[in-house]
Each structure stands twice: as C-alpha cells, then as structure tokens.
Design an enzyme around this catalytic site. Structure first.
Site, PDB file in Angstrom:
ATOM      1  N   GLU A  94       0.832  -1.214   0.000  1.00  0.00           N
ATOM      2  CA  GLU A  94       0.000   0.000   0.000  1.00  0.00           C
ATOM      3  C   GLU A  94       0.866   1.264   0.000  1.00  0.00           C
ATOM      4  O   GLU A  94       2.074   1.217   0.261  1.00  0.00           O
ATOM      5  CB  GLU A  94      -0.947   0.004   1.210  1.00  0.00           C
ATOM      6  CG  GLU A  94      -0.226   0.053   2.542  1.00  0.00           C
ATOM      7  CD  GLU A  94      -1.072   0.667   3.664  1.00  0.00           C
ATOM      8  OE1 GLU A  94      -1.557   1.805   3.491  1.00  0.00           O
ATOM      9  OE2 GLU A  94      -1.224   0.002   4.711  1.00  0.00           O
ATOM     10  N   LYS A 113      -3.408  -2.058  15.721  1.00  0.00           N
ATOM     11  CA  LYS A 113      -2.768  -1.204  16.728  1.00  0.00           C
ATOM     12  C   LYS A 113      -3.676  -1.012  17.922  1.00  0.00           C
ATOM     13  O   LYS A 113      -4.896  -0.959  17.770  1.00  0.00           O
ATOM     14  CB  LYS A 113      -2.500   0.167  16.128  1.00  0.00           C
ATOM     15  CG  LYS A 113      -1.214   0.249  15.391  1.00  0.00           C
ATOM     16  CD  LYS A 113      -0.710   1.681  15.332  1.00  0.00           C
ATOM     17  CE  LYS A 113       0.681   1.704  14.742  1.00  0.00           C
ATOM     18  NZ  LYS A 113       0.733   2.224  13.387  1.00  0.00           N
TER      19      LYS A 113
HETATM   20  N1  PSU Z   1      -2.644   1.534  10.650  1.00  0.00           N
HETATM   21  C1  PSU Z   1      -1.307   1.639  10.804  1.00  0.00           C
HETATM   22  N2  PSU Z   1      -0.587   2.291   9.858  1.00  0.00           N
HETATM   23  C2  PSU Z   1      -1.175   2.831   8.744  1.00  0.00           C
HETATM   24  C3  PSU Z   1      -2.595   2.687   8.590  1.00  0.00           C
HETATM   25  C4  PSU Z   1      -3.265   2.034   9.562  1.00  0.00           C
HETATM   26  O1  PSU Z   1      -0.779   1.152  11.777  1.00  0.00           O
HETATM   27  O2  PSU Z   1      -0.486   3.428   7.912  1.00  0.00           O
HETATM   28  C5  PSU Z   1      -3.258   3.233   7.353  1.00  0.00           C
HETATM   29  C6  PSU Z   1      -3.538   2.091   6.361  1.00  0.00           C
HETATM   30  O3  PSU Z   1      -3.437   2.591   5.040  1.00  0.00           O
HETATM   31  C7  PSU Z   1      -4.996   1.746   6.644  1.00  0.00           C
HETATM   32  C8  PSU Z   1      -5.550   3.112   6.954  1.00  0.00           C
HETATM   33  O4  PSU Z   1      -5.668   1.124   5.568  1.00  0.00           O
HETATM   34  O5  PSU Z   1      -4.529   3.770   7.690  1.00  0.00           O
HETATM   35  C9  PSU Z   1      -6.829   3.056   7.745  1.00  0.00           C
HETATM   36  O6  PSU Z   1      -7.374   4.328   7.834  1.00  0.00           O
HETATM   37  P1  PSU Z   1      -8.864   4.504   8.398  1.00  0.00           P
HETATM   38  O7  PSU Z   1      -8.768   4.125   9.837  1.00  0.00           O
HETATM   39  O8  PSU Z   1      -9.164   5.955   8.170  1.00  0.00           O
HETATM   40  O9  PSU Z   1      -9.715   3.581   7.595  1.00  0.00           O
END
Ligand code: PSU
Ligand code: MN
Length: 305
Positions: free
Chosen positions: A25, A159
């Site tokens: 990604e 996390k």
């Molecule tokens: N969690 C992490 N590092 C990240 C992300 C999530 O520990 O970089 C990023 C990933 O791209 C994930 C996105 O798909 O954040 C999720 O964002 P949201 O919670 O807004 O869906």
C-alpha cells in the site's frame, strides 16, 4: 472514459514470467510515516519482497493513473508530495476520474490488487474499529473490504489505538477469516500479543495459501487477514506504549479530529511521543510481513501455476 492499469517494468515482467507478486500500500508512505523514513522503509520493504524471490507492486494513483508497481523516482516523489489524498473504497474511483493523486489504504490497495490479479498484499497494520466507535461510528472501511475482495492481507494485527476486541467482533460478523501466523494469540502491532486469542492459527504459508484457494472454490467472497506477530527482537512492551496511546487519543479528542484524519493523527502523535522509536519497530514488522506475504504468494503460484 478510459481506464487502465499501469504496471511498473518489474511487475510487467513478473506477470509474463509467472513470478509471485506481492501488493504493497501507499498510505503508509504518505500518511503513516514521516519523510525520509517513509521512502527508506518503502524501499526496504520492496527489497525484502525481492529477496524472497517475489516482485513488489506498490500501488498508488498518480495524476489519475492507477499504478501497479512504482518506479524508484515515482516512489521518491510520492514520499515527498504534499496534499496527497488518502484513498479508500469511497473515493478511489473519484480520484482516478478527476485526475487526482492519492495513496491507497488497505481497502483501496485490495481493490487495485484484485483488478491486477494479485492475491497477496503486505502492510503494517489494518484499520479497524476505533475506541469510542459506539458514539463516533468510526469503523475503517478496511474491515468491510476484507469481506468483499479476495486478497490475503498480511499485517501485524491491529494497533492498540483501536478497540481490538470490537475489531475482532466486526471481522467475525463480516465473515473474514482472521489467521494468526504460528501462535495462538492475536498480535497487537508493536506487541506480539493483544491478550486475545486468535480465531484461527496457521503455522505454514502453504496452509494459508490453501485456505485462500478454498474460499474461492467454495464461492465465498472476500479475503483473509493474516496476523503476523512482530519479531521478538523489535517488540515494544505494552506498558511503554499504553500511556502514549492514551495521550494520543486524548489529543485527538481535544482537537476534534474525526473521520479520515484520525488514524494519521494518532500515528503522528505516537511517532513524536516516542522520539521516533516506534518507527523502528514499525519498519521491522512491515519487513517481516513482506517476507511472509512473499512466501504465501509463492505457494499460491505453485498451487495454481
Ligand atoms: N494503521 C497503521 N498504519 C497505517 C494505517 C493504519 O498502523 O499506515 C493506514 C492504512 O493505510 C490503513 C488506513 O488502511 O490507515 C486506515 O485508515 P482509516 O482508519 O481511516 O480507515
Ligand atoms: Mn475511520
């Protein structure tokens, strides 16, 4: 209206030769880590995939073109670019249609990987159910994507900025297999254990590949989440991070951060609060996930030719 997949040179060659390909990604680059470590990490992760005899395909939308694999200069530019959109299922098509530049989250990377016939994708952490979701309704689109799109996603669990028990509940409701690699407990990113049992455990990449194939043979939509614990040597004890995570959450609340901004805000806060040491662990776990993803991709190629 024209739409095409723009392959990097090495991904195009891999497709011809039948070499295993691992999707990566780009939101982790633009919104997950600061420059220059973001670009260094992206390069190190790509190198890890190559060392495991697979080919990396970092996915992003650059000026309205969907890229499956970035050339070195494109990766460098993306890592330094400002105002890059964070793309999920909801805004992926709009970005391409309007000629925008955007980094793909887990959800959008899964969609793009599937369009390109890539079955395995490695990242750090997935989005999930945020703490307080019962009032904010903040549940990452990553979870629903896992129930829709047939890609096996290798991550280091979720996390602790998220509500991990609720994240596992939603994944179960959506019918997403949550497979922890070679241990019983579901991992929590910087920690090898979340203290919660994993719904499934598999100890060999070949078994994970077989489970992926079996889902499609049974006509089950969606992918699999493979939770790969951080290597012991890189682990950060939970009691070190808990107060930092609580402070990050309190700061987000105080500043009224909502929606797409929540995850990047928390990641940035934690990075600064740990003087960057959380990043070292983060880099190690993504590399570890890239290695496992390459092994799974190789097994899928062996199984299906
Ligand atoms: N969690 C992490 N590092 C990240 C992300 C999530 O520990 O970089 C990023 C990933 O791209 C994930 C996105 O798909 O954040 C999720 O964002 P949201 O919670 O807004 O869906
Ligand atoms: Mn969200």
């Amino acid at each position: 209206m024209q739409f095409e997949l723009n392959y990097s040179g090495e991904v195009a060659a891999a497709r011809k030769a039948g070499t295993p390909v691992v999707a990566l990604e780009s939101t982790i680059i633009t919104h997950g880590m600061p420059w220059p470590q973001n670009v260094e990490t992206a390069r190190a992760v790509e190198a890890e995939v190559r060392d495991a005899e697979a080919v990396p395909a970092t996915i992003a939308v650059l000026k309205g073109r969907l890229h499956i694999g970035l050339e070195a200069a494109q990766l460098d530019a993306l890592g330094q670019a400002r105002d890059v959109a964070k793309l999920s299922r909801a805004d992926f098509a709009a970005c391409i249609a309007t000629g925008g530049t955007g980094a793909t989250t887990v959800a959008a990377t899964m969609i793009a990987a599937h369009l390109a016939g890539i079955r395995v994708f490695a990242t750090g952490g997935i989005g999930g159910v945020h703490r307080g979701a019962e009032s904010s309704f903040d549940i990452s689109a990553d979870l629903r994507e896992l129930s829709l799109t047939p890609v096996t996603v290798v991550a280091a669990g979720a996390k602790a900025i998220l509500d991990i028990p609720k994240t596992l509940e939603v994944l179960e409701t959506l019918g997403v297999p949550v497979i922890t690699y070679a241990q019983d407990d579901f991992p929590a990113f910087w920690s090898r254990s979340s203290g919660l049992p994993s719904p499934l455990r598999m100890d060999h990449p070949v078994v994970i590949a077989r489970a992926h194939i079996m889902r499609s043979e049974l006509g089950l939509a969606g992918g699999q989440l493979v939770a790969n614990p951080i290597p012991q040597s890189a682990e950060i004890p939970r009691d070190v991070l808990t107060p930092i995570i609580l402070a990050a959450l309190a700061a987000a609340e105080a500043e009224g951060i909502t929606a797409k901004r929540v995850t990047p805000f928390l990641l940035d806060h934690i990075y600064h609060a740990t003087n960057g040491t959380s990043l070292t662990a983060n880099i190690e776990l993504v590399k570890n996930n890239a290695r496992l993803a390459a092994e799974i991709a190789a097994e899928l190629v062996k199984a299906k030719g």
